[in-house]
Structures are given as structure tokens and as C-alpha cells.
Motif scaffolding. Structure first.
Motif, PDB file in Angstrom:
ATOM      1  N   SER A  28      24.166   7.699  40.025  1.00 25.65           N
ATOM      2  CA  SER A  28      24.634   6.762  38.995  1.00 25.65           C
ATOM      3  C   SER A  28      26.139   6.883  38.804  1.00 25.65           C
ATOM      4  CB  SER A  28      23.916   7.030  37.671  1.00 25.65           C
ATOM      5  OG  SER A  28      24.156   8.360  37.249  1.00 25.65           O
ATOM      6  N   GLU A  30      30.074   6.491  39.393  1.00 26.48           N
ATOM      7  CA  GLU A  30      30.827   5.338  39.889  1.00 26.48           C
ATOM      8  C   GLU A  30      32.144   5.820  40.480  1.00 26.48           C
ATOM      9  OE1 GLU A  30      30.299   1.933  39.859  1.00 26.48           O
ATOM     10  OE2 GLU A  30      28.248   2.151  39.112  1.00 26.48           O
ATOM     11  N   ASP A 134      19.874   1.134  37.594  1.00 24.10           N
ATOM     12  CA  ASP A 134      21.311   1.299  37.838  1.00 24.10           C
ATOM     13  C   ASP A 134      22.016  -0.045  38.049  1.00 24.10           C
ATOM     14  OD1 ASP A 134      23.518   3.378  38.614  1.00 24.10           O
ATOM     15  OD2 ASP A 134      23.663   1.762  40.077  1.00 24.10           O
ATOM     16  N   THR A 135      23.210  -0.162  37.492  1.00 22.96           N
ATOM     17  CA  THR A 135      24.053  -1.333  37.767  1.00 22.96           C
ATOM     18  C   THR A 135      25.361  -0.847  38.379  1.00 22.96           C
ATOM     19  OG1 THR A 135      25.027  -1.209  35.566  1.00 22.96           O
ATOM     20  CG2 THR A 135      23.114  -2.669  35.833  1.00 22.96           C
ATOM     21  N   ASP A 136      26.063  -1.753  39.047  1.00 23.19           N
ATOM     22  CA  ASP A 136      27.369  -1.414  39.600  1.00 23.19           C
ATOM     23  C   ASP A 136      28.394  -1.600  38.478  1.00 23.19           C
ATOM     24  OD1 ASP A 136      29.302  -0.676  41.356  1.00 23.19           O
ATOM     25  OD2 ASP A 136      29.505  -2.673  42.248  1.00 23.19           O
ATOM     26  N   GLU A 137      28.646  -0.521  37.747  1.00 22.76           N
ATOM     27  CA  GLU A 137      29.467  -0.634  36.538  1.00 22.76           C
ATOM     28  C   GLU A 137      30.940  -0.863  36.841  1.00 22.76           C
ATOM     29  OE1 GLU A 137      28.089   2.086  33.103  1.00 22.76           O
ATOM     30  OE2 GLU A 137      27.622   3.205  34.921  1.00 22.76           O
TER      31      GLU A 137
HETATM   32 CA    CA Z   1      26.133   2.435  39.289  1.00 23.64          CA
END
Ligand code: CA
Ligand code: CA
Length: 145
Positions: A28, A30, A134-137
Motif C-alpha cells: 500500500s 506509494e 488499494d487505490t493509486d493515491e
Molecule cells: Ca496505493
């Protein structure tokens, strides 16, 4: 090496972005890369400033990692957010940094960054495993000045 744009070819840049994407598929955390020519500030302070400017201190788990490179100054700094600092041993970034610098000494910036990102991803994975929601923050693109 005088121009930031000359440091990496478009293909090499794409490989670095792909290395970030791959690393972030396992953690997670970045990861971002910032490249600039030179800085009047102390490089650690400048890296902290960039970390903030790129809003890297806004991730959910406070686990953003910045690879900061000042090309003409031959300076490289890794900055991790608070969430990482409280979870990992003090020498956490040492092996990553060593590998990156070994390649930089041979003027292989692409290989240094790709290898460093890969190691950072593996290291982060132990403390911040990838989650299904999860997102691509933070963008995986290289930031430049
Ligand atoms: Ca991420
Ligand atoms: Ca990302």
C-alpha cells in the motif's frame, strides 16, 4: 550531465514508472521519483519540501516514499513518511540507498532507480501489504523541475 531531460530516455522513464506500478501492486506504500538539476537548500530539506509539495504527506497510512535526485549536485535522498518511520527499523532505507548509489556511480540512473524502487517495494511489503481496496493515491509519473 547538464540537463535533467537528458538523464533518462523516454523508454527508461517508462521502465521506472512501470517499476513503481509493480512495486505498488505488492504494497500500500506509494513511491514517487523527483528529479531536478540542483538545489540551493540542503538536499534533505529540499526533499522534505518536495515531499510536501507533491502532497505525499497526505496518504491514508502515511506511507509515501520519495526518491529525490539532484543531478548536478550528485545528491540522492530517500524520504519516507511518518507511518513508515514508526513501523520499521532505523536503518530501513540503507540497503535501498546503497544499491541505488552503486548504479548512480556508474552513471546508470535508470537501473539505479528501477532497482531501488523494486527493493523499496519488497521492504515496504512486509510492513504495508497490498490491500484489496488499494487505490493509486499518488501518481507514478516522474516529477521534475
Ligand atoms: Ca496505493
Ligand atoms: Ca502510485
Amino acid at each position: 550531465m547538464s540537463k535533467v531531460e537528458d538523464l533518462l530516455t523516454a523508454e527508461e522513464e517508462a521502465e521506472i514508472v512501470e517499476a513503481i506500478r509493480l512495486a505498488e501492486s505488492k504494497t500500500s506504500g506509494e513511491i514517487r521519483v523527483h528529479i531536478e538539476r540542483s538545489s540551493k537548500l540542503a538536499h534533505y530539506d529540499r526533499a522534505l519540501e518536495i515531499f510536501h509539495l507533491l502532497k505525499m504527506d497526505n496518504t491514508k497510512l502515511q506511507n509515501g516514499v520519495l526518491f529525490y535526485l539532484a543531478v548536478n549536485d550528485k545528491q540522492f535522498v530517500i524520504i519516507g513518511d511518518k507511518g513508515i518511520d514508526t513501523a520499521v527499523p532505523d536503518n530501513f532505507w540503507e540497503s535501498t540507498r546503497d544499491v541505488v548509489l552503486t548504479h548512480f556511480k556508474n552513471d546508470d540512473f535508470k537501473l539505479g532507480l528501477v532497482a531501488g524502487i523494486s527493493i523499496a517495494g519488497q521492504q515496504l511489503q512486509q510492513y504495508f501489504p497490498w490491500e484489496h481496496d488499494d487505490t493509486d493515491e499518488l501518481s507514478n509519473e516522474i516529477s521534475r523541475e
